[in-house]
Write a protein that holds these residues in place. Sequence first.
Motif, PDB file in Angstrom:
ATOM      1  N   ALA A 164     -36.571 -48.313  28.873  1.00  0.00           N
ATOM      2  CA  ALA A 164     -35.121 -48.256  28.659  1.00  0.00           C
ATOM      3  C   ALA A 164     -34.377 -48.620  29.940  1.00  0.00           C
ATOM      4  CB  ALA A 164     -34.711 -46.866  28.177  1.00  0.00           C
ATOM      5  N   ARG A 165     -34.915 -48.203  31.086  1.00  0.00           N
ATOM      6  CA  ARG A 165     -34.285 -48.562  32.372  1.00  0.00           C
ATOM      7  C   ARG A 165     -34.398 -50.051  32.657  1.00  0.00           C
ATOM      8  NH1 ARG A 165     -34.900 -43.879  36.778  1.00  0.00           N
ATOM      9  NH2 ARG A 165     -34.465 -42.136  35.397  1.00  0.00           N
ATOM     10  N   LEU A 166     -35.370 -50.696  32.046  1.00  0.00           N
ATOM     11  CA  LEU A 166     -35.610 -52.117  32.291  1.00  0.00           C
ATOM     12  C   LEU A 166     -35.158 -53.001  31.139  1.00  0.00           C
ATOM     13  CD1 LEU A 166     -39.194 -51.760  33.776  1.00  0.00           C
ATOM     14  CD2 LEU A 166     -37.092 -52.265  35.022  1.00  0.00           C
ATOM     15  N   ARG A 167     -34.487 -52.411  30.170  1.00  0.00           N
ATOM     16  CA  ARG A 167     -34.069 -53.150  28.979  1.00  0.00           C
ATOM     17  C   ARG A 167     -33.348 -54.434  29.374  1.00  0.00           C
ATOM     18  NH1 ARG A 167     -33.477 -49.292  25.236  1.00  0.00           N
ATOM     19  NH2 ARG A 167     -35.643 -49.729  25.071  1.00  0.00           N
ATOM     20  N   GLY A 168     -33.755 -55.513  28.745  1.00  0.00           N
ATOM     21  CA  GLY A 168     -33.145 -56.804  29.046  1.00  0.00           C
ATOM     22  C   GLY A 168     -33.851 -57.537  30.176  1.00  0.00           C
ATOM     23  N   THR A 169     -34.746 -56.860  30.872  1.00  0.00           N
ATOM     24  CA  THR A 169     -35.467 -57.475  31.985  1.00  0.00           C
ATOM     25  C   THR A 169     -36.960 -57.549  31.699  1.00  0.00           C
ATOM     26  OG1 THR A 169     -33.858 -56.549  33.524  1.00  0.00           O
ATOM     27  CG2 THR A 169     -35.904 -57.338  34.463  1.00  0.00           C
ATOM     28  N   VAL A 170     -37.537 -56.436  31.242  1.00  0.00           N
ATOM     29  CA  VAL A 170     -38.971 -56.350  30.964  1.00  0.00           C
ATOM     30  C   VAL A 170     -39.135 -55.675  29.602  1.00  0.00           C
ATOM     31  CG1 VAL A 170     -41.196 -55.454  31.764  1.00  0.00           C
ATOM     32  CG2 VAL A 170     -39.447 -56.084  33.443  1.00  0.00           C
ATOM     33  N   ASN A 171     -39.919 -56.284  28.717  1.00  0.00           N
ATOM     34  CA  ASN A 171     -40.079 -55.673  27.394  1.00  0.00           C
ATOM     35  C   ASN A 171     -41.089 -54.534  27.434  1.00  0.00           C
ATOM     36  OD1 ASN A 171     -42.777 -56.597  26.728  1.00  0.00           O
ATOM     37  ND2 ASN A 171     -41.900 -58.631  26.374  1.00  0.00           N
TER      38      ASN A 171
END
Length: 133
Positions: A57-64
């Motif tokens: 969730a902290r990486l949403r949009g960057t790492v799946n």
Amino acid sequence: MDSWVQCASMRVMTNKQRTELTDLLRAAGLSATEPRIVLLAVLQKMKRPLSVEAIAARLRGTVNTATVYRALTQFVTAGLAARIDLGENHALYEAHTEHHHHLVCNSCGTVADGSVCLPDTTHTRILRSAPRL
């Protein structure tokens, strides 16, 4: 002075920080891909162990999420991260730091760090007397 680069996990990351993370990954025998660099940055920034879902969730949009699962497994194998097994197919992850133990509350799930190592006999007695850890 370090220049800054954008990083979804930390808003900004200096080139020096990026180089340090890259070096850690390579020393562990892993390629320094962008998702791994960003994930390692998040792990090192976290104040407490988190689930894969919370990290993703902290990486949403960057790492799946699938990449987070794969990279965390690789980090644990390489010694860059620690996996805290909570049973029932649930685990938390944190950056691998100094040796320590975790105490998990059976009621609320809170995880606390503990730096005291108990003798095996004490540890065994605690586990036997606990209703369920």
